[in-house]
Enzyme design. Structure first.
Site, short mmCIF file in Angstrom:
data_model
loop_
_atom_site.label_atom_id
_atom_site.label_comp_id
_atom_site.label_asym_id
_atom_site.label_seq_id
_atom_site.Cartn_x
_atom_site.Cartn_y
_atom_site.Cartn_z
N ASP A 51 10.33 13.69 9.21
CA ASP A 51 9.80 13.22 7.94
C ASP A 51 8.79 13.47 7.66
O ASP A 51 7.92 13.15 7.25
CB ASP A 51 10.14 11.71 7.64
CG ASP A 51 10.16 11.89 5.88
OD1 ASP A 51 11.11 12.86 5.58
OD2 ASP A 51 9.84 10.44 6.00
N ILE B 136 0.52 -1.28 0.09
CA ILE B 136 -0.08 -0.11 0.24
C ILE B 136 0.56 1.38 0.04
O ILE B 136 0.09 2.28 -0.20
CB ILE B 136 -0.70 0.15 1.15
CG1 ILE B 136 -0.32 -0.14 2.33
CG2 ILE B 136 -2.45 -0.71 0.71
CD1 ILE B 136 -1.38 0.22 4.25
N ALA C 49 11.58 1.38 3.28
CA ALA C 49 10.48 0.94 3.88
C ALA C 49 9.05 0.62 2.76
O ALA C 49 9.23 1.42 2.40
CB ALA C 49 10.00 1.14 5.76
N GLU D 194 4.97 3.06 0.01
CA GLU D 194 7.04 2.84 -0.17
C GLU D 194 7.01 4.39 -0.29
O GLU D 194 6.88 5.03 -0.63
CB GLU D 194 7.60 2.67 -1.68
CG GLU D 194 8.10 2.18 -1.67
CD GLU D 194 9.20 1.14 -2.81
OE1 GLU D 194 10.26 0.41 -2.62
OE2 GLU D 194 7.72 0.95 -4.05
N GLY D 195 8.59 3.71 1.19
CA GLY D 195 9.14 5.49 0.56
C GLY D 195 10.26 4.75 0.67
O GLY D 195 11.19 3.57 0.53
#
Length: 145
Positions: A135, A18, A24, A20-21
């Site tokens: 962040d 669902i 992770a 994405e960074g």
């Protein structure tokens, strides 16, 4: 690494990706023990040899788990198996602020103030508990119904 269909921790069945960074990937999963959906944040495979990043990932989960606030996602569990490092979190149904703005365009000032107030309230709670979120961006803020 594809973990869709895999069961982590003997109870979390990974259903779909669902988000994405940078470090992770986030999946939606089913907690078979408590019969609910959860989000699983998994450290990307290319970072599993980086001890400093693994420590940072673990520190993040411990810090986040110490927070209780209606505008902060709850942490339920953490784990590691077969070189998969993961954090089990509350599953939030909604969309990111980034997607909300893309879809709806300019936000009226009342809605913008409401969103800003909720973000500030969450950050105040985190800071009072010694947690600094490094962040904050529209991609990391969820808008719910």
């Amino acid at each position: 690494m594809n973990i869709i269909g895999k069961t982590l921790g003997g109870r979390y069945v990974v259903i779909e990706q669902i988000g994405e960074g940078g470090m992770a990937t986030v999946y939606r999963a089913k907690d078979t023990l408590l019969n609910r959906y959860v989000a699983i944040k998994v450290l990307k495979h290319e970072y599993i040899q980086d001890e400093d990043l693994i420590k940072k990932f673990k520190r993040e989960s411990i810090a986040a788990a110490s927070l209780t606030h209606p505008n902060i996602v709850s942490i339920f569990d953490v784990g590691e198996e077969e070189d998969i490092y993961y954090i089990i979190m509350e599953y939030i149904q909604g969309e990111t602020l980034k997607d909300y703005i893309k879809k709806n365009g300019k936000i009226n000032y009342k809605k913008a103030l409401d969103i800003a107030y909720q973000i500030a309230s969450a950050l105040e709670n985190a800071h009072k508990n010694g947690v600094v979120h490094r962040d904050i961006k529209p991609h990391n803020i969820m808008i719910t119904e």
